[in-house]
Design an enzyme around this catalytic site. Sequence first.
Site, PDB file in Angstrom:
ATOM      1  CD  GLN A 117      -7.394  -0.345   7.018  1.00  0.00           C
ATOM      2  OE1 GLN A 117      -8.175  -1.211   7.425  1.00  0.00           O
ATOM      3  NE2 GLN A 117      -6.110  -0.340   7.357  1.00  0.00           N
ATOM      4  N   GLY A 174       0.804  -1.217   0.000  1.00  0.00           N
ATOM      5  CA  GLY A 174       0.000   0.000   0.000  1.00  0.00           C
ATOM      6  C   GLY A 174       0.840   1.270   0.000  1.00  0.00           C
ATOM      7  CB  THR A 175       3.799   2.322   1.958  1.00  0.00           C
ATOM      8  OG1 THR A 175       3.156   2.016   3.194  1.00  0.00           O
ATOM      9  CG2 THR A 175       4.653   3.560   2.113  1.00  0.00           C
ATOM     10  CB  THR A 235      12.734  -9.337 -10.095  1.00  0.00           C
ATOM     11  OG1 THR A 235      13.891  -9.012 -10.868  1.00  0.00           O
ATOM     12  CG2 THR A 235      12.348 -10.789 -10.345  1.00  0.00           C
ATOM     13  CG  ASN A 261      -5.851   4.493   8.530  1.00  0.00           C
ATOM     14  OD1 ASN A 261      -6.142   5.394   7.741  1.00  0.00           O
ATOM     15  ND2 ASN A 261      -4.941   4.647   9.472  1.00  0.00           N
ATOM     16  CB  CYS A 298       5.318   8.027  19.766  1.00  0.00           C
ATOM     17  SG  CYS A 298       4.750   7.875  21.430  1.00  0.00           S
TER      18      CYS A 298
HETATM   19  N1  PLP Z   1      -3.222   3.068   3.421  1.00  0.00           N
HETATM   20  C1  PLP Z   1      -4.017   2.738   4.442  1.00  0.00           C
HETATM   21  C2  PLP Z   1      -5.378   3.334   4.542  1.00  0.00           C
HETATM   22  C3  PLP Z   1      -3.565   1.851   5.427  1.00  0.00           C
HETATM   23  O1  PLP Z   1      -4.355   1.537   6.456  1.00  0.00           O
HETATM   24  C4  PLP Z   1      -2.257   1.314   5.302  1.00  0.00           C
HETATM   25  C5  PLP Z   1      -1.705   0.431   6.352  1.00  0.00           C
HETATM   26  O2  PLP Z   1      -1.979   0.586   7.519  1.00  0.00           O
HETATM   27  C6  PLP Z   1      -1.478   1.671   4.194  1.00  0.00           C
HETATM   28  C7  PLP Z   1      -1.985   2.550   3.273  1.00  0.00           C
HETATM   29  C8  PLP Z   1      -0.093   1.112   3.998  1.00  0.00           C
HETATM   30  O3  PLP Z   1      -0.170  -0.175   3.448  1.00  0.00           O
HETATM   31  P1  PLP Z   1       1.090  -1.194   3.529  1.00  0.00           P
HETATM   32  O4  PLP Z   1       1.167  -1.654   4.955  1.00  0.00           O
HETATM   33  O5  PLP Z   1       0.739  -2.288   2.578  1.00  0.00           O
HETATM   34  O6  PLP Z   1       2.286  -0.426   3.090  1.00  0.00           O
END
Ligand code: PLP
Length: 396
Positions: free
Chosen positions: A183, A71-72, A241, A155, A333
């Site tokens: 999510q 996701g990131t 890859t 989230n 934090c």
């Molecule tokens: N976007 C949302 C809404 C998330 O809740 C998260 C993870 O908590 C991410 C992106 C990041 O995803 P990943 O853990 O696959 O990098």
Amino acid sequence: MEERAYLDHAATTPMLAAAREAWLAQSEQCGNPSSLHTSGRRRRRVVEEARESIAAALNVRPSAVVFTAGGTESDNLAIKGLYWARRTDARRRILASAVEHHAVLDPLAWLEAEQGAVVDWIQVDRLGRIDLDSLTQALQRSDDVALVTVMWANNEVGTVQPVVEVAQVCRDAGVPFHTDAVQALGHVPVDLGALGAEAVTISSHKIGGPFGVGALIADPRQPITPVLHGGGQEREIRSGTLDAPAIAAFAVAVDHAVHGQQARAEHLIALREALVRGIRAEVPSAIINGDLGTGPDERLPGNVHATFPGCEGDLLLMLLDAAGIDCSTGSACTAGVPEPSHVLLAMGADPALARSSIRFSMGEGTRVEDIERVIAALPAVVDRAQRAGSLAPQAG
Ligand code: PLP
């Protein structure tokens, strides 16, 4: 091993047995999907079958599926890639909801600090839902907008955004729309063909697949500048890859997420309502945050987010942990000082109350006993946390 109540499925959820089997079967094979020999072509077939399966489940063309490491990475690729592809001297504005995940917020902050972008934040109401009128107004002057990004479901508090309407407003304005569906997938109906967004982020480990794999579902007609340069895999948008075992398992998880969604939602809503009832009965001062509607346009079925006035969220988390319950706080934090969640602040929460919050997130394997365990533990946990709070030195 001690049996625990795992109520942190929004952080990550257990891998499905079928996904593990797919991963294991592929992990025994060798071959790079980009190699031209027989072993490479076999691997390529696994990847392309996974792509087709994911595309069919989400109702898009296979060419839209760009595999990433999660996701990131998908969020970074969408935000930076769309901005770079569309940026001109006169087009530097990005519209974003104020409640995005840090995987969207931080690339936006970087683009502002280093790349000349100007981010206009779309505010949310007390339930955490964006103000569509503000977005529509901000898009009336759309020539200078490079992209719009609004997450599908939050989230922290589980609020579902009106993404179909957002996609329509963006289409009318001719501006590409990215939504982070990390999510949402598996918890609310996700039909990307009907949505028509230019870019959608999904992640495998949130839906029962392995860590380290995800996808950006990216309309091939929309130019996106790569973040990673190299071998030119994935339409030259995302070099590297391909991890065939992870991708095969991810496809199994996406299929399960989409096809089991309705039954899962009913199970989770029943658990959620039991937990909300229990919290209210045992701790009458608790505040339940977000939208309490049960519709798929309202709240994620498995999310309960509660504020316990007078308690530090981190202490609640540790006391619940000691009682065998895994959950999470929304606060980050900074240098050891808990910061209130930007999501709750955007919803108008008082900063002290925002720090007193806990998220319980449920998944397919959550049982009634897990909920009962939380309800039984809460009165003593909250009492201890409140007493610790009243002893803490007051900021002067
Ligand atoms: N976007 C949302 C809404 C998330 O809740 C998260 C993870 O908590 C991410 C992106 C990041 O995803 P990943 O853990 O696959 O990098």
